[in-house]
Design a protein around this motif. Structure first.
Motif, mmCIF file in Angstrom:
data_model
loop_
_atom_site.group_PDB
_atom_site.id
_atom_site.type_symbol
_atom_site.label_atom_id
_atom_site.label_comp_id
_atom_site.label_asym_id
_atom_site.label_seq_id
_atom_site.Cartn_x
_atom_site.Cartn_y
_atom_site.Cartn_z
ATOM 1 N N ASP A 124 6.787 13.102 -11.817
ATOM 2 C CA ASP A 124 8.434 13.469 -11.639
ATOM 3 C C ASP A 124 8.948 12.596 -12.286
ATOM 4 O OD1 ASP A 124 10.912 13.362 -10.384
ATOM 5 O OD2 ASP A 124 9.896 13.964 -8.277
ATOM 6 N N GLY A 125 9.650 12.701 -13.351
ATOM 7 C CA GLY A 125 10.028 10.861 -13.674
ATOM 8 C C GLY A 125 11.466 10.853 -13.308
ATOM 9 N N ALA A 126 12.252 11.092 -12.782
ATOM 10 C CA ALA A 126 12.905 10.108 -11.611
ATOM 11 C C ALA A 126 12.746 9.387 -10.212
ATOM 12 C CB ALA A 126 14.719 11.930 -10.839
ATOM 13 N N ARG A 127 11.633 9.939 -10.243
ATOM 14 C CA ARG A 127 11.105 9.562 -8.914
ATOM 15 C C ARG A 127 10.697 8.365 -9.381
ATOM 16 N NH1 ARG A 127 11.106 8.583 -3.420
ATOM 17 N NH2 ARG A 127 9.809 7.969 -2.798
ATOM 18 N N ILE A 128 9.476 7.919 -10.462
ATOM 19 C CA ILE A 128 9.051 7.200 -10.801
ATOM 20 C C ILE A 128 9.923 6.007 -11.430
ATOM 21 C CG2 ILE A 128 7.927 6.218 -12.509
ATOM 22 C CD1 ILE A 128 6.224 9.679 -13.332
ATOM 23 N N ARG A 129 11.186 6.796 -12.068
ATOM 24 C CA ARG A 129 12.308 5.653 -12.224
ATOM 25 C C ARG A 129 12.799 5.047 -11.019
ATOM 26 N NH1 ARG A 129 13.833 9.497 -15.498
ATOM 27 N NH2 ARG A 129 15.373 10.609 -14.863
ATOM 28 N N GLU A 130 13.214 5.652 -9.514
ATOM 29 C CA GLU A 130 13.291 5.306 -8.440
ATOM 30 C C GLU A 130 12.323 4.056 -7.535
ATOM 31 O OE1 GLU A 130 14.356 6.708 -4.190
ATOM 32 O OE2 GLU A 130 14.487 7.899 -5.667
ATOM 33 N N LEU A 131 10.851 4.475 -8.097
ATOM 34 C CA LEU A 131 10.152 3.887 -7.587
ATOM 35 C C LEU A 131 9.385 2.548 -8.273
ATOM 36 C CD1 LEU A 131 7.530 7.016 -5.826
ATOM 37 C CD2 LEU A 131 9.222 5.359 -4.586
ATOM 38 N N ALA A 166 0.701 -1.135 -0.111
ATOM 39 C CA ALA A 166 0.136 0.045 -0.019
ATOM 40 C C ALA A 166 0.604 1.116 -0.012
ATOM 41 C CB ALA A 166 -0.579 -0.116 0.887
ATOM 42 N N ASP A 167 2.326 1.166 0.323
ATOM 43 C CA ASP A 167 3.059 2.726 0.753
ATOM 44 C C ASP A 167 3.504 2.856 -0.637
ATOM 45 O OD1 ASP A 167 4.846 4.516 1.865
ATOM 46 O OD2 ASP A 167 5.874 3.537 1.724
ATOM 47 N N LEU A 168 3.261 1.881 -0.948
ATOM 48 C CA LEU A 168 4.164 2.097 -2.523
ATOM 49 C C LEU A 168 3.469 2.726 -3.637
ATOM 50 C CD1 LEU A 168 6.872 1.185 -4.173
ATOM 51 C CD2 LEU A 168 6.536 -1.202 -4.498
ATOM 52 N N ARG A 169 2.212 1.951 -3.126
ATOM 53 C CA ARG A 169 1.501 1.775 -4.619
ATOM 54 C C ARG A 169 1.137 4.383 -3.536
ATOM 55 N NH1 ARG A 169 -3.778 1.381 -7.287
ATOM 56 N NH2 ARG A 169 -4.685 2.713 -6.780
ATOM 57 N N ALA A 170 1.055 4.047 -2.696
ATOM 58 C CA ALA A 170 0.585 5.948 -2.784
ATOM 59 C C ALA A 170 1.862 6.528 -3.279
ATOM 60 C CB ALA A 170 0.618 5.919 -1.007
ATOM 61 N N GLN A 171 2.980 6.415 -3.092
ATOM 62 C CA GLN A 171 4.436 6.998 -3.371
ATOM 63 C C GLN A 171 4.145 6.474 -4.895
ATOM 64 O OE1 GLN A 171 8.232 6.125 -1.767
ATOM 65 N NE2 GLN A 171 6.616 4.855 -0.396
ATOM 66 N N GLU A 225 -3.881 -10.163 -12.177
ATOM 67 C CA GLU A 225 -2.775 -9.895 -13.106
ATOM 68 C C GLU A 225 -3.653 -8.115 -13.301
ATOM 69 O OE1 GLU A 225 -1.278 -10.498 -17.610
ATOM 70 O OE2 GLU A 225 -2.539 -11.745 -16.670
ATOM 71 N N TRP A 226 -2.761 -7.128 -12.913
ATOM 72 C CA TRP A 226 -2.237 -5.957 -13.700
ATOM 73 C C TRP A 226 -2.258 -5.394 -15.483
ATOM 74 C CZ3 TRP A 226 2.298 -2.148 -13.527
ATOM 75 C CH2 TRP A 226 2.129 -0.621 -14.235
ATOM 76 N N SER A 227 -3.065 -4.781 -15.659
ATOM 77 C CA SER A 227 -3.068 -4.389 -17.332
ATOM 78 C C SER A 227 -1.616 -3.627 -17.406
ATOM 79 C CB SER A 227 -4.465 -4.117 -18.265
ATOM 80 O OG SER A 227 -4.466 -2.670 -17.132
ATOM 81 N N GLY A 228 -1.087 -3.213 -16.877
ATOM 82 C CA GLY A 228 -0.383 -2.245 -17.104
ATOM 83 C C GLY A 228 -0.825 -0.594 -17.626
ATOM 84 N N PHE A 229 -1.907 -0.860 -16.774
ATOM 85 C CA PHE A 229 -2.814 0.856 -17.445
ATOM 86 C C PHE A 229 -3.177 1.831 -16.351
ATOM 87 C CE2 PHE A 229 -2.940 -1.550 -21.851
ATOM 88 C CZ PHE A 229 -2.455 -1.314 -22.268
ATOM 89 N N GLY A 230 -3.402 2.794 -17.230
ATOM 90 C CA GLY A 230 -4.120 3.694 -15.992
ATOM 91 C C GLY A 230 -2.769 4.404 -14.585
ATOM 92 N N ASP A 231 -3.190 4.682 -14.019
ATOM 93 C CA ASP A 231 -2.107 5.243 -12.551
ATOM 94 C C ASP A 231 -0.902 5.248 -13.188
ATOM 95 O OD1 ASP A 231 -4.101 6.923 -11.867
ATOM 96 O OD2 ASP A 231 -4.727 5.854 -10.010
ATOM 97 N N ALA A 246 -0.283 -6.723 -9.282
ATOM 98 C CA ALA A 246 -1.611 -6.039 -9.102
ATOM 99 C C ALA A 246 -1.954 -5.471 -8.067
ATOM 100 C CB ALA A 246 -2.774 -7.079 -9.404
ATOM 101 N N ALA A 247 -1.590 -6.370 -6.595
ATOM 102 C CA ALA A 247 -2.072 -5.483 -5.190
ATOM 103 C C ALA A 247 -1.292 -4.129 -5.662
ATOM 104 C CB ALA A 247 -1.883 -6.607 -4.369
ATOM 105 N N ILE A 248 -0.018 -3.834 -5.981
ATOM 106 C CA ILE A 248 0.047 -2.026 -5.574
ATOM 107 C C ILE A 248 -0.711 -1.680 -6.807
ATOM 108 C CG2 ILE A 248 2.472 -0.910 -6.331
ATOM 109 C CD1 ILE A 248 4.380 -3.755 -5.639
ATOM 110 N N ALA A 249 -1.211 -2.210 -8.268
ATOM 111 C CA ALA A 249 -1.708 -0.997 -8.832
ATOM 112 C C ALA A 249 -3.647 -0.919 -7.856
ATOM 113 C CB ALA A 249 -1.114 -1.132 -10.325
ATOM 114 N N ASP A 250 -3.927 -2.027 -8.076
ATOM 115 C CA ASP A 250 -4.917 -2.318 -7.675
ATOM 116 C C ASP A 250 -6.054 -2.201 -6.607
ATOM 117 O OD1 ASP A 250 -7.705 -3.039 -8.026
ATOM 118 O OD2 ASP A 250 -7.634 -4.460 -9.682
ATOM 119 N N PRO A 251 -6.512 -1.491 -6.037
ATOM 120 C CA PRO A 251 -7.015 -1.710 -4.874
ATOM 121 C C PRO A 251 -7.665 -2.384 -4.137
ATOM 122 C CG PRO A 251 -7.452 0.759 -5.356
ATOM 123 C CD PRO A 251 -7.073 -0.115 -6.730
#
Length: 276
Positions: free
Chosen positions: A83-90, A69-74, A147-153, A128-133
């Motif tokens: 923030d491209g740099a932060r996205i790559r880091e996360l 859940a924390d990783l999803r929020a970040q 399975e996470w489709s890879g689209f959305g947020d 999927a648990a990270i991407a989908d509440p």
């Protein structure tokens, strides 16, 4: 015991033990006069192996749910800020966390030497648990691999602010150097032709990738549908087994009643014969 306790216990046993325990819990709910709990428990579906492994991780390490859940929020915050740099880091951190939790899940479930398909299902479910509440909320009672489709947020991570390096400036051309102009023009023409051909190949490859992706999605959908049909059939078999057991019990009781009444009739006939 509440229905929640029953469901936690049900999804805590290995898949081969699921059906038998579900039948026991349904019977216990009926005995304590809770038909709603019996229906809820009876409708629970046996988890696939991958889902059970992820459920085992959640029971062994409840903090794993908070990490996801924390990783999803970040990630949401980084994408919102572009923030491209932060996205790559996360994104790198996400891969590391999912790898660690996949290993921990297999250990918690006592699974040694998992198949590549099982490992992939576990990894996809954690992604999927990270991407989908919705998937995150079902952790601990998952019925199938997600399975996470890879689209959305969390779509393709764009390197925001990244700039393409400047190409080197062409060598200066002397205006009076006609031969050099001719050679450079030929080189430019060849480069333009090569670029056009590369663009055609790229376009064809893009179409092929899209077709293969669509075929993969369709195949996975068919697989999930087959799994759901199988799970429904197994549930129907369980219900039929329970109904058969009830019918056999009723038959036994009825036969006992017949034998008792027949004995009573025989005794009455004997008494009547004695009087006459």
């Amino acid at each position: 015991m509440t229905v929640e306790d029953d469901l936690d216990a049900l999804y805590g046993v290995p898949p081969p033990e699921f059906t038998a325990l579900r039948g026991q819990l349904v019977a216990q709910a009926k005995e304590r006069g809770d038909p709603e709990a019996a229906r809820t428990i009876g409708s629970a579906r046996r988890p696939t192996m991958a889902a059970w492994v992820v459920n085992a991780l959640v029971r062994a390490d409840p903090a794993a749910v908070d990490r996801l859940a924390d990783l999803r929020a970040q990630l949401q915050a980084a994408h919102a800020a572009m923030d491209g740099a932060r996205i790559r880091e996360l994104t790198a951190a996400q891969r590391k966390v999912v790898t660690e939790l996949t290993r921990a899940a297999l250990t918690a479930a006592g699974v040694g030497g998992p198949t590549p398909a099982l490992r992939a299902d576990i990894t996809n479910t954690l992604q999927a648990a990270i991407a989908d509440p919705g998937v995150h909320a079902r952790l601990g009672r998952l019925e199938k691999a997600e399975e996470w489709s890879g689209f959305g947020d969390f779509g393709v991570s764009l390197a925001v602010g990244a700039k393409r390096p400047d190409t080197a400036a062409p060598a200066p051309v002397t205006p009076d150097d006609g031969e050099r102009r001719r050679v450079l023009a030929e080189q430019r023409g060849a480069a333009a032709a090569a670029l056009a051909q590369s663009e055609k190949v790229h376009a064809a490859a893009t179409v092929t990738v899209a077709d293969r992706q669509a075929a993969l999605v369709a195949a996975r959908q068919r697989l999930e549908q087959a799994r759901e049909v199988l799970a429904a059939a197994e549930h129907d078999v369980d219900v039929a087994d329970a109904d058969l057991a009830d019918a056999r019990h009723a038959h036994h009781v009825a036969r006992s009643d017949v034998e008792r009444d027949a004995a009573a009739l025989a005794a009455a006939d004997a008494a009547l014969d004695a009087l006459t």
